[in-house]
Design an enzyme around this catalytic site. Sequence first.
Site, short mmCIF file in Angstrom:
data_model
loop_
_atom_site.label_atom_id
_atom_site.label_comp_id
_atom_site.label_asym_id
_atom_site.label_seq_id
_atom_site.Cartn_x
_atom_site.Cartn_y
_atom_site.Cartn_z
N HIS A 22 48.30 39.94 37.88
CA HIS A 22 48.70 41.36 37.65
C HIS A 22 50.18 42.28 37.99
O HIS A 22 50.69 42.52 38.04
CB HIS A 22 47.59 41.94 38.29
CG HIS A 22 46.45 41.92 37.56
ND1 HIS A 22 46.28 42.61 35.68
CD2 HIS A 22 45.56 41.97 37.53
CE1 HIS A 22 45.17 42.43 35.37
NE2 HIS A 22 44.46 42.48 36.66
N GLN A 63 46.81 47.84 38.15
CA GLN A 63 45.74 49.01 37.07
C GLN A 63 45.68 50.40 37.44
O GLN A 63 44.46 50.45 36.86
CB GLN A 63 44.35 47.93 37.27
CG GLN A 63 44.49 45.93 37.31
CD GLN A 63 43.29 45.58 37.73
OE1 GLN A 63 43.19 45.21 38.55
NE2 GLN A 63 42.75 45.57 36.30
N GLY A 104 38.23 42.10 42.24
CA GLY A 104 39.18 42.58 42.17
C GLY A 104 40.14 43.51 41.82
O GLY A 104 39.63 43.94 41.05
N CYS A 124 38.40 41.05 33.67
CA CYS A 124 39.17 41.74 33.76
C CYS A 124 38.56 43.29 33.81
O CYS A 124 38.45 43.30 32.73
CB CYS A 124 40.76 41.42 33.26
SG CYS A 124 42.53 42.52 33.97
N LEU A 125 38.61 43.95 34.43
CA LEU A 125 38.75 45.63 34.71
C LEU A 125 39.30 46.28 33.68
O LEU A 125 39.18 46.80 32.74
CB LEU A 125 38.62 46.20 35.70
CG LEU A 125 37.19 45.81 37.03
CD1 LEU A 125 37.94 46.72 38.21
CD2 LEU A 125 36.08 46.36 36.71
N HIS A 144 44.46 35.52 40.14
CA HIS A 144 44.00 36.68 38.68
C HIS A 144 44.52 37.91 39.66
O HIS A 144 45.10 38.38 38.85
CB HIS A 144 42.08 36.51 38.86
CG HIS A 144 41.61 37.78 37.52
ND1 HIS A 144 41.60 37.41 36.87
CD2 HIS A 144 42.73 39.35 37.67
CE1 HIS A 144 41.02 38.99 35.82
NE2 HIS A 144 41.82 39.88 36.02
N GLU A 145 44.61 38.22 40.81
CA GLU A 145 45.36 39.62 41.00
C GLU A 145 46.35 39.17 40.84
O GLU A 145 47.45 40.33 40.78
CB GLU A 145 44.44 39.87 42.63
CG GLU A 145 43.13 39.99 42.47
CD GLU A 145 42.10 41.16 41.42
OE1 GLU A 145 43.35 42.03 40.69
OE2 GLU A 145 41.68 40.84 40.10
#
Length: 173
Positions: free
Chosen positions: A137, A51, A46, A91-92, A133-134
């Site tokens: 953000h 991000q 994701g 997480c990226l 999660h997304e």
Amino acid sequence: MSVREIIIHPDPRLREKTSAVDAFTPELEKLIADMIETMYQAQGIGLAAPQIGEQKRLFVLDVSENHDQPQVYINPEIVAKAGEVQSEEGCLSIPGVTETVPRAETITVRALDQQGAAFEQQLTGLHAICVQHELDHLDGKLFIDYLSPLKQKRIRKKLLKQERLATQNAEQA
Ligand code: NI
């Protein structure tokens, strides 16, 4: 399409407010294509617009086995949630960190797709967790915010140290 740079915690851009998408333009299409390509390149499941420094309410994900079914969520909202699970997440934007956080077990999400058409999904398992999660953000929230202040401090220190080392290596190269 191009791979964009992923912003790393504790960059303040990950904490900024995002605004709703109100126009389905070629620029938006390009942004979505970039996000999908960036997500695959980073081997993530994701990626949210903040991000890559775009303060807009959209994210992409792909929880399929073969990573060939990308989905786009524009102006998403969770309209119902039930149950609780402990979810092990990474997480990226927080590389090298995996921690367990609480999430709802099932959710109902409403969003617009790439063409601007409304859809609703009832989700459970990894897909439900990924959407939660997304969506966080888009509200400037990271999964580590659910951890104790001490753990958060350690993670912040670790990432700042990694960044310093990376900068030093770049200077020496
Ligand atoms: Ni993330």
